[in-house]
Design a protein around this motif. Structure first.
Motif, PDB file in Angstrom:
ATOM      1  N   ALA A 138      70.775  23.608  82.624  1.00  0.00           N
ATOM      2  CA  ALA A 138      71.425  24.489  81.661  1.00  0.00           C
ATOM      3  C   ALA A 138      72.361  25.408  82.438  1.00  0.00           C
ATOM      4  CB  ALA A 138      70.401  25.296  80.880  1.00  0.00           C
ATOM      5  N   ASP A 139      73.330  25.957  81.760  1.00  0.00           N
ATOM      6  CA  ASP A 139      74.304  26.846  82.387  1.00  0.00           C
ATOM      7  C   ASP A 139      74.039  28.277  81.958  1.00  0.00           C
ATOM      8  OD1 ASP A 139      75.735  24.624  83.473  1.00  0.00           O
ATOM      9  OD2 ASP A 139      76.623  24.312  81.496  1.00  0.00           O
ATOM     10  N   SER A 140      74.399  29.230  82.832  1.00  0.00           N
ATOM     11  CA  SER A 140      74.206  30.634  82.511  1.00  0.00           C
ATOM     12  C   SER A 140      75.208  31.489  83.279  1.00  0.00           C
ATOM     13  CB  SER A 140      72.785  31.067  82.881  1.00  0.00           C
ATOM     14  OG  SER A 140      72.611  32.444  82.602  1.00  0.00           O
ATOM     15  N   THR A 158      70.492  34.381  79.649  1.00  0.00           N
ATOM     16  CA  THR A 158      71.019  33.570  78.561  1.00  0.00           C
ATOM     17  C   THR A 158      71.476  32.227  79.095  1.00  0.00           C
ATOM     18  OG1 THR A 158      71.838  35.622  77.581  1.00  0.00           O
ATOM     19  CG2 THR A 158      72.658  33.552  76.654  1.00  0.00           C
ATOM     20  N   LYS A 212      72.798  28.147  78.215  1.00  0.00           N
ATOM     21  CA  LYS A 212      73.496  27.361  77.202  1.00  0.00           C
ATOM     22  C   LYS A 212      73.716  25.944  77.726  1.00  0.00           C
ATOM     23  CE  LYS A 212      77.671  29.343  79.010  1.00  0.00           C
ATOM     24  NZ  LYS A 212      78.436  30.505  79.035  1.00  0.00           N
ATOM     25  N   THR A 213      74.150  25.080  76.866  1.00  0.00           N
ATOM     26  CA  THR A 213      74.414  23.656  77.136  1.00  0.00           C
ATOM     27  C   THR A 213      73.268  22.986  77.897  1.00  0.00           C
ATOM     28  OG1 THR A 213      75.742  24.145  79.122  1.00  0.00           O
ATOM     29  CG2 THR A 213      76.938  23.870  77.059  1.00  0.00           C
TER      30      THR A 213
END
Length: 102
Positions: free
Chosen positions: A2-4, A9, A11-12
């Motif tokens: 996942a990206d942050s 938080t 995302k993706t």
């Protein structure tokens, strides 16, 4: 994966499959991944534990954390007996590998 932009938080989310090409009579799986920048290769090395027939440490490479540049992982460490959860620690121009004896 996942990206942050911050450590809270994410995302993706996506799945980056590491162990499907280990070639085994059993369903292999991967765990304990760690990513390290490999400036010589201009890629990220993902070091992980896997078990096709016994516990070993493998390395897969990626440029983007979306796909692997080596779909068949390279064996990084095999002491000749089951081992798991290796970690690589750089120090004073050397890389040290620590692992657990299974």
């Amino acid at each position: 994966m996942a990206d942050s932009d911050d450590p809270i938080t994410f995302k993706t989310p996506r799945f980056l499959n590491m162990a499907t090409s280990l070639g085994s009579n059993t369903t292999p799986h991967a765990w304990a991944p760690e990513a390290h920048c490999d400036p010589d290769r201009r890629k990220y090395a993902i070091v992980w534990s896997g078990n096709a027939d016994c516990g070993r440490t493998y390395v897969s490479y990626t440029k983007d954390f979306v796909s692997l540049t080596n779909p068949t992982p390279d064996m990084l460490f095999d002491p000749g007996y089951d081992e798991i959860d290796a970690t690589v620690v750089p120090h004073n121009g050397h890389n040290y590998l620590f692992y657990k004896d299974e």
